[in-house]
Design a protein around this motif. Structure first.
Motif: not given
Length: 207
Positions: A144-149, A151-157
C-alpha cells in the motif's frame, strides 16, 4: 473461540480448555510480566493439574507463542479480508489496517504484545517463530505504501523501507502506551493525532 459443532465432545473440551489457558496466561503476564509468570500459577488459576497444562503447552514459551501467533493471525486475516477497492486511496487502505491494529478497546492485547515484544527472555524467539506471519503483515503494508507513491499520494523520495519502519513505529498501539496509561488520553485521541502526523509527513509535496 467458538468450537465447530462437528468436533467430538473430547476435542471440544480440549479446545475450550486450551482457550481458557490462553486467557488466564494473558491475565498473569499482564499482572506479573513475562519473566515472573510461572506454569504453576497458570495451572492453579485454570484449576487443572500442571501435568494437564503440559499436555497442551510443553513450555511457557510455547504458550506465549500460541497466544502471539493467534493474535497476529487474527490481524492478518482481518487485513486480508478488508473490502478494499481500486477507488480507495492508499491512505484509506493503510488507515483501515491501523484501525485493525487498534481494535481492542480494552488495551489488553496491545499491553500484552508490548510486554512480549520487550521481554529480553522471549522477543528473539518470538520474532523467529512468528516471522512468516509478521512478514505477511509487513508485505501488505509495504504494497500500500508503494501504491501510494505510484499514485502520487506519498513522497517518492522517501525510501519505502523507512516508510514501513515509521508506519509500525508511529502507529502501533504499543508505541503510545504511556499516553493511555499515564497521561489520560483516549485511544481515539491519540490515534487521530498520530495518523495526522504520519500521513502529512509522508505526503507528496507540491512541486
Amino acid at each position: 473461540m467458538k468450537v465447530p459443532e462437528h468436533r467430538s465432545l473430547k476435542e471440544k473440551q480440549r479446545l475450550e480448555r486450551e482457550e481458557l489457558i490462553l486467557q488466564v496466561a494473558q491475565d498473569v503476564v499482564l499482572e506479573k510480566g513475562y519473566r515472573d509468570t510461572s506454569m504453576d500459577e497458570i495451572a492453579a488459576r485454570v484449576g487443572i493439574a500442571k501435568g494437564t497444562l503440559y499436555l497442551h503447552f510443553a513450555r511457557k514459551e510455547d504458550l506465549m507463542l500460541a497466544f502471539f501467533e493467534r493474535e497476529m493471525q487474527n490481524i492478518l486475516q482481518a487485513i486480508e479480508q478488508l473490502p478494499v477497492t481500486e477507488e480507495m486511496s492508499a491512505r484509506a487502505k493503510l488507515e483501515s489496517i491501523v484501525n485493525i491494529m487498534h481494535k481492542d478497546a480494552s488495551g489488553k492485547r496491545a499491553n500484552l504484545l508490548f510486554i512480549l515484544f520487550n521481554s529480553e527472555d522471549f522477543k528473539i524467539t518470538l520474532q523467529q517463530k512468528s516471522l512468516d506471519t509478521l512478514r505477511r503483515i509487513s508485505d501488505k503494508v509495504r504494497a500500500y505504501l508503494e501504491e501510494g507513491k505510484t499514485r502520487g499520494e506519498f513522497d517518492p523520495n522517501i525510501p519505502t523501507d523507512i516508510l514501513l519502519s515509521s508506519f509500525f513505529s508511529v502507529l502501533s498501539p504499543r508505541a503510545h502506551r504511556r499516553l493511555f496509561l499515564e497521561e489520560g488520553y483516549t485511544r481515539q485521541e491519540v490515534l487521530s493525532c498520530v495518523q495526522k502526523i504520519f500521513f502529512r509527513g509522508i505526503a507528496k509535496q507540491p512541486s
